[in-house]
Design a protein around this motif. Structure first.
Motif, PDB file in Angstrom:
ATOM      1  N   ASN A  55       0.861  -1.162   0.000  1.00 61.41           N
ATOM      2  CA  ASN A  55       0.000   0.000   0.000  1.00 61.41           C
ATOM      3  C   ASN A  55       0.912   1.231   0.000  1.00 61.41           C
ATOM      4  O   ASN A  55       1.610   1.509   0.962  1.00 61.41           O
ATOM      5  N   ALA A  56       0.895   1.969  -1.143  1.00 58.16           N
ATOM      6  CA  ALA A  56       1.887   3.038  -1.333  1.00 58.16           C
ATOM      7  C   ALA A  56       1.808   4.095  -0.236  1.00 58.16           C
ATOM      8  O   ALA A  56       2.845   4.557   0.256  1.00 58.16           O
ATOM      9  N   SER A  57       0.593   4.450   0.189  1.00 67.23           N
ATOM     10  CA  SER A  57       0.542   5.562   1.143  1.00 67.23           C
ATOM     11  C   SER A  57       0.996   5.124   2.541  1.00 67.23           C
ATOM     12  O   SER A  57       1.650   5.883   3.247  1.00 67.23           O
ATOM     13  N   GLU A  58       0.682   3.883   2.925  1.00 75.54           N
ATOM     14  CA  GLU A  58       1.182   3.378   4.228  1.00 75.54           C
ATOM     15  C   GLU A  58       2.699   3.300   4.215  1.00 75.54           C
ATOM     16  O   GLU A  58       3.377   3.642   5.165  1.00 75.54           O
ATOM     17  N   TRP A  59       3.206   2.779   3.107  1.00 76.82           N
ATOM     18  CA  TRP A  59       4.651   2.631   2.961  1.00 76.82           C
ATOM     19  C   TRP A  59       5.321   3.995   3.067  1.00 76.82           C
ATOM     20  O   TRP A  59       6.311   4.184   3.767  1.00 76.82           O
ATOM     21  N   PHE A  60       4.739   4.963   2.363  1.00 76.32           N
ATOM     22  CA  PHE A  60       5.319   6.305   2.356  1.00 76.32           C
ATOM     23  C   PHE A  60       5.321   6.891   3.764  1.00 76.32           C
ATOM     24  O   PHE A  60       6.300   7.465   4.223  1.00 76.32           O
ATOM     25  N   ARG A  61       4.209   6.718   4.444  1.00 77.30           N
ATOM     26  CA  ARG A  61       4.075   7.257   5.795  1.00 77.30           C
ATOM     27  C   ARG A  61       5.184   6.728   6.711  1.00 77.30           C
ATOM     28  O   ARG A  61       5.844   7.473   7.426  1.00 77.30           O
ATOM     29  N   SER A  62       5.376   5.421   6.607  1.00 74.23           N
ATOM     30  CA  SER A  62       6.374   4.802   7.460  1.00 74.23           C
ATOM     31  C   SER A  62       7.781   5.339   7.125  1.00 74.23           C
ATOM     32  O   SER A  62       8.565   5.669   8.006  1.00 74.23           O
ATOM     33  N   GLU A  63       8.091   5.432   5.835  1.00 78.11           N
ATOM     34  CA  GLU A  63       9.401   5.925   5.418  1.00 78.11           C
ATOM     35  C   GLU A  63       9.588   7.389   5.798  1.00 78.11           C
ATOM     36  O   GLU A  63      10.651   7.798   6.244  1.00 78.11           O
ATOM     37  N   LEU A  64       8.518   8.143   5.614  1.00 80.51           N
ATOM     38  CA  LEU A  64       8.596   9.579   5.903  1.00 80.51           C
ATOM     39  C   LEU A  64       8.974   9.807   7.360  1.00 80.51           C
ATOM     40  O   LEU A  64       9.842  10.611   7.681  1.00 80.51           O
ATOM     41  N   PHE A  65       8.330   9.058   8.248  1.00 80.97           N
ATOM     42  CA  PHE A  65       8.600   9.285   9.661  1.00 80.97           C
ATOM     43  C   PHE A  65       9.918   8.641  10.104  1.00 80.97           C
ATOM     44  O   PHE A  65      10.514   9.050  11.079  1.00 80.97           O
ATOM     45  N   ARG A  66      10.367   7.627   9.364  1.00 85.62           N
ATOM     46  CA  ARG A  66      11.689   7.077   9.679  1.00 85.62           C
ATOM     47  C   ARG A  66      12.771   8.095   9.314  1.00 85.62           C
ATOM     48  O   ARG A  66      13.669   8.375  10.093  1.00 85.62           O
ATOM     49  N   ILE A  67      12.623   8.664   8.114  1.00 81.40           N
ATOM     50  CA  ILE A  67      13.661   9.570   7.627  1.00 81.40           C
ATOM     51  C   ILE A  67      13.565  10.938   8.317  1.00 81.40           C
ATOM     52  O   ILE A  67      14.563  11.573   8.585  1.00 81.40           O
ATOM     53  N   ALA A  68      12.351  11.365   8.608  1.00 79.00           N
ATOM     54  CA  ALA A  68      12.112  12.658   9.269  1.00 79.00           C
ATOM     55  C   ALA A  68      12.880  13.805   8.597  1.00 79.00           C
ATOM     56  O   ALA A  68      13.776  14.396   9.195  1.00 79.00           O
ATOM     57  N   PRO A  69      12.552  14.080   7.315  1.00 77.35           N
ATOM     58  CA  PRO A  69      13.302  15.116   6.593  1.00 77.35           C
ATOM     59  C   PRO A  69      12.976  16.512   7.108  1.00 77.35           C
ATOM     60  O   PRO A  69      11.944  16.721   7.729  1.00 77.35           O
ATOM     61  N   ARG A  70      13.889  17.451   6.837  1.00 79.37           N
ATOM     62  CA  ARG A  70      13.626  18.852   7.186  1.00 79.37           C
ATOM     63  C   ARG A  70      12.886  19.546   6.057  1.00 79.37           C
ATOM     64  O   ARG A  70      12.251  20.564   6.256  1.00 79.37           O
ATOM     65  N   GLU A  71      13.050  18.995   4.857  1.00 78.75           N
ATOM     66  CA  GLU A  71      12.452  19.626   3.692  1.00 78.75           C
ATOM     67  C   GLU A  71      12.075  18.518   2.718  1.00 78.75           C
ATOM     68  O   GLU A  71      12.810  17.545   2.588  1.00 78.75           O
ATOM     69  N   ILE A  72      10.949  18.671   2.051  1.00 78.53           N
ATOM     70  CA  ILE A  72      10.520  17.593   1.171  1.00 78.53           C
ATOM     71  C   ILE A  72       9.974  18.146  -0.143  1.00 78.53           C
ATOM     72  O   ILE A  72       9.185  19.083  -0.148  1.00 78.53           O
ATOM     73  N   LEU A  73      10.443  17.572  -1.244  1.00 78.19           N
ATOM     74  CA  LEU A  73       9.969  17.980  -2.568  1.00 78.19           C
ATOM     75  C   LEU A  73       8.906  16.984  -2.990  1.00 78.19           C
ATOM     76  O   LEU A  73       9.174  15.794  -3.085  1.00 78.19           O
ATOM     77  N   VAL A  74       7.718  17.471  -3.233  1.00 76.49           N
ATOM     78  CA  VAL A  74       6.608  16.569  -3.492  1.00 76.49           C
ATOM     79  C   VAL A  74       6.047  16.803  -4.884  1.00 76.49           C
ATOM     80  O   VAL A  74       5.850  17.946  -5.303  1.00 76.49           O
ATOM     81  N   GLN A  75       5.794  15.705  -5.584  1.00 74.97           N
ATOM     82  CA  GLN A  75       5.130  15.771  -6.883  1.00 74.97           C
ATOM     83  C   GLN A  75       3.768  16.451  -6.654  1.00 74.97           C
ATOM     84  O   GLN A  75       3.002  16.016  -5.787  1.00 74.97           O
ATOM     85  N   GLN A  76       3.518  17.490  -7.407  1.00 75.05           N
ATOM     86  CA  GLN A  76       2.331  18.333  -7.191  1.00 75.05           C
ATOM     87  C   GLN A  76       1.041  17.535  -6.983  1.00 75.05           C
ATOM     88  O   GLN A  76       0.304  17.745  -6.028  1.00 75.05           O
ATOM     89  N   SER A  77       0.804  16.584  -7.901  1.00 80.62           N
ATOM     90  CA  SER A  77      -0.494  15.896  -7.852  1.00 80.62           C
ATOM     91  C   SER A  77      -0.633  15.060  -6.577  1.00 80.62           C
ATOM     92  O   SER A  77      -1.744  14.764  -6.139  1.00 80.62           O
ATOM     93  N   LEU A  78       0.492  14.700  -5.972  1.00 81.73           N
ATOM     94  CA  LEU A  78       0.416  13.875  -4.753  1.00 81.73           C
ATOM     95  C   LEU A  78      -0.166  14.636  -3.575  1.00 81.73           C
ATOM     96  O   LEU A  78      -0.827  14.076  -2.711  1.00 81.73           O
ATOM     97  N   LEU A  79       0.110  15.938  -3.567  1.00 80.60           N
ATOM     98  CA  LEU A  79      -0.374  16.741  -2.443  1.00 80.60           C
ATOM     99  C   LEU A  79      -1.887  16.728  -2.375  1.00 80.60           C
ATOM    100  O   LEU A  79      -2.482  16.990  -1.341  1.00 80.60           O
TER     101      LEU A  79
END
Ligand code: ADP
Length: 783
Positions: A55-79
């Motif tokens: 599940n792409a969004s669950e996977w992303f969530r988990s990675e996002l919080f593992r990495i905990a970036p200060r800044e993130i570049l997001v593909q427009q349509s994803l937002l």
């Protein structure tokens, strides 16, 4: 022009010590969620994508919080996708939306190939058509755009290999309080605070990574354990190693400033000193034969190269150099003959200036005559007001002040010219020499990066050994079989908050004798959550390559760890307590495999009793039947103890009752808990006696209502038609009754009657109510 964004900052002032400063990019291409992340301040650069099945969004969530970036570049349509947009907003990073067309795989592959100077990305384990390449390309272009120069210290793109690490999702990391606590989100009372005794910033960052990405492969874990074991068994060597590490500064960040042409002389000096300290460390470890014991050493070639860089820096740069390029004061005497000549000249000119002053003093007889300097008029002779009549003709007045006059002379102007040109030439030459040295040192960037990585690794191994020594840990035995055998295990963080020896150790063994599911019952405050979390932490520590807080531990490898605690609100995410709980439970049931470790605490608590029991029951059965993984399931629903399955073992937290008093010795044992003792805990908490007595009386009445639960039991029985289950449920109902009696026996009937009487306000009681109360009280006393 310099553009500073949170994710591309490389100055120390903007960076957190001991944590990476990640810039991340994300896009969804070909149905897979692709991410890349980079720490510009250390040169780390990684990319990977979710599996098609995930599940792409669950996977992303988990990675996002593992990495905990200060800044993130997001593909427009994803937002615009609710789940991803929500996660991005929650993670507290600065968000930069990028148009979809910028995530172009072919273009990105070209950018990366050009950057690394390679004809194919295969050497890095990527194919030109991998979608995650697009995320990496966008990231690199953005970083170079912000920094206005090529990031030459970013020398490779690594694939984050999911298969190499135990996966920990966001909720698990949070619930286990690995790097932040649940109370105030700081590092206090976390596993990291206990294990991270590193001496260097690079070591601290690596320790955090080791904790958030425990290893999955036995060989890799054993290799780290070997390293820890070396230091553990060589305490003197460990102390000396840690002392040597104390002189190593943040090499990774110094190296990134070097690569970005931002390192000043003080940075180079610091780098040189750190390289020297690293060389002494490796030489020392070599002397104690540490090589081959899980400790990776510097190769001979690398050592030579680094020694020559360190020697160059030691020879060239002053101990306390200027941090500006246009002030001189950077290069040592003896490094460059021309510089030495100019400096001698400059110093001599100073002497000439002094001799000239003596001359004029004698000429004019003005004994307090002085030569001074300021930026506006340069060198001048200063005469105080009382001596103005002694000023000779060749003095040319430049400035009048209240206390005197400032003059120059032809000779002084000539001397000034000589001094300034020597000084200018010195400054210019120092600048040139410094830039040449920096360039020379830059050539060894790759070797120095490797050296910094090895030092960080040694720091972490020594830190784990130090923690093991200080806290009395043992080396776990790692096996492939799905076993979990922890003898006298302790909670690494909770035990630290207690006086020495106050923590009660607990033993737990799963998998070895076929039971892999521990159903743990026990009252509140009996220590259920602690024993659950300590088991997860011990398993995680073993997978990090750390020693563990136990007398002995045999840990079968796991692929994922899940830790859920029932009933936690996530108001920020707009989800109710119960929805969060179910969401997380669904995630576990859909994701766990037979090799996972599942820890569930009070599942089903967020809803009413009937459906809460029903859900907890069904979840238990599903885990037992379908997933069959090692599970610790704590519940206050005693009904669940009626489930019979060869994989399930009933365990309980011990309760001691003596003379009407109850205590919780925090001991885990086999068996079924005889009650929840909630009223007892309320009394411990200091609720007024009347409230306690009233609650006990009410509990008695509610228990009879609760018999309604039998409806579920019989329904479940009919569905399964298993006589053994209905028998055990019958036994359980009896158990409940016994518990109620026990709970009531804590209070005499007289106590209850008095409490009830105290609660009555005669002025607000009707005669009819009074008669009812009277008959109720009489009945209570007859009982
Ligand atoms: P439960 O989950 O059963 O309500 P907790 O695990 O939250 O209980 O523990 C309650 C309290 O007891 C905690 O404050 C904890 O510090 C303490 N405690 C738990 N386990 C132990 C233990 N093994 N030894 C000493 N104290 C413990």
């Amino acid at each position: 022009v310099e553009v500073i964004t949170p994710g591309t900052a490389i100055e120390d002032d903007f960076l957190e010590h001991g944590a990476n400063n990640y810039l991340m990019s994300v896009c969804v291409l070909e149905g897979r969620c692709c991410i890349a992340y980079m720490d510009v301040s250390t040169g780390e650069f990684r990319a990977h994508a979710s599996d098609e099945k995930e599940n792409a969004s669950e996977w992303f969530r988990s990675e996002l919080f593992r990495i905990a970036p200060r800044e993130i570049l997001v593909q427009q349509s994803l937002l615009e996708q609710p789940s991803i947009g929500q996660a991005v907003r929650e993670c507290a990073a600065v968000v930069q939306a990028h148009p979809d067309w910028m995530f172009d795989i072919a273009h990105a592959a070209d950018v990366l190939q050009r950057h690394f100077g390679v004809a194919s990305l295969r050497g890095f384990g990527f194919d030109r058509n991998d979608p995650e390449i697009a995320a990496a390309g966008v990231l690199l272009e953005y970083a170079e755009d912000m920094l206005r120069q090529p990031c030459i210290h970013i020398r490779s793109l690594l694939r984050h290999d999911d298969g190499a690490y135990v996966s920990l999702d966001e909720a698990t990391r949070k619930n286990l309080e690995l790097v932040r606590n649940l109370t105030d989100a700081t590092r206090r009372d976390t596993l990291l605070a206990v294990l991270d005794l590193t001496r260097t910033a690079g070591g601290a960052r690596l320790m955090r990574r080791w904790m958030l990405q425990p290893l999955r492969k036995k060989a890799a874990i054993e290799s780290r354990l070997e390293g820890v074991s070396f230091f553990y068994h060589h305490q003197l060597e460990m102390a000396e190693t840690r002392k040597l590490l104390g002189s190593v500064l943040d090499m990774e960040r110094l190296l990134s400033r070097l690569a970005m042409n931002k390192a000043h002389a003080k940075d180079l000096k610091a780098l040189g000193n750190s390289l020297e300290a690293s060389l002494s460390l490796f030489a020392y470890l070599k002397d104690c034969n540490a090589a081959g014991s899980g400790i990776r050493m510097l190769s001979d070639d690398l050592r030579e190269e680094i020694a020559s860089v360190a020697a160059l820096l030691a020879r060239a740069i002053l101990d306390e150099p200027s941090i500006l390029l246009n002030e001189g004061n950077m290069i040592r005497n003896g490094y460059n003959p021309e510089l030495d000549r100019l400096r001698a000249l400059h110093q001599d000119t100073q002497g000439v200036l002094e001799r000239y002053l003596e001359e004029e003093k004698n000429n004019t007889g003005i004994q307090n005559l002085r030569i001074r300097y300021n930026r506006v008029i340069g060198y001048y002779l200063e005469v105080t007001r009382g001596k103005l009549d002694q000023v000779p003709e060749h003095f040319i007045r430049r400035q009048s002040l209240v206390g005197g006059e400032r003059y120059t002379t032809e000779k002084l102007a000539e001397l000034e010219h000589q001094i300034e040109s020597a000084q200018d030439r010195i400054i210019e030459l120092e600048r040139k020499l410094f830039l040449a040295i920096r360039e020379e040192v830059q050539r060894s960037l790759a070797s120095m990066t490797e050296c910094a990585a090895l030092v960080a690794e040694i720091d972490c191994l020594a830190s784990l050994a130090q923690a093991a020594t200080a806290n009395g840990y043992v080396r776990p035995s790692i096996v492939e079989e799905p076993i979990l055998d922890i003898q006298n295990g302790r909670h690494p963080v909770v035990e630290q908050c207690m006086p020495y020896g106050a923590f009660v150790p607990n033993t737990l063994s799963l998998g070895a004798d076929a039971a892999w599911f521990a159903l743990i019952t026990g009252p509140n405050m009996a220590g259920k959550s602690t024993v659950l979390r300590q088991t997860a932490l011990i398993v995680l520590m073993a997978h990090m390559g750390s020693y563990v807080p136990a007398e002995s531990a045999t840990i079968g490898l796991v692929d994922k760890i899940f830790c859920r605690v029932g009933a936690q609100d996530n108001l920020a995410r707009g989800e109710s307590t119960f929805l969060v709980e179910m969401h997380e439970t669904a995630f576990i049931l859909n994701t766990a495999s037979s090799r996972s470790l599942v820890i569930m605490d009070e599942v089903g608590r967020g809803t009413g009793t009937l459906d809460g029991v029903a859900i907890a029951w069904a979840v238990t059965e599903y885990l037992l039947e379908n997933i069959r993984c090692r599970t610790l399931f704590a519940t206050h629903y005693h009904e669940l103890t009626g489930i019979e399955h060869p994989g399930l073992r009933n365990m309980r937290m011990a309760v001691i009752e003596r003379e009407g008093m109850i205590s919780f010795p925090k001991r885990l044992e086999s068996g079924i808990s005889s009650g929840s003792y909630g009223i007892h805990v309320a009394r411990l908490a200091g609720l007024p006696q009347e409230v306690i007595a009233q609650a006990a009386a009410l509990e008695h009445r509610l228990r009879s209502l609760e018999r309604g639960l039998a409806v579920i039991h019989s329904a479940a029985n009919e569905a399964s038609n298993e006589p053994s289950r209905s028998d055990s449920r019958h036994a359980m109902a009896k158990n409940e009754e016994k518990h109620t009696e026990r709970s009531l026996s804590l209070f005499s009937q007289e106590d209850l009657v008095i409490a009830r009487l105290k609660g009555i306000d005669p002025l607000k009681t009707t005669p009819l109510e009074a008669i009812q109360i009277l008959s109720e009280l009489a009945a209570m006393l007859k009982q």
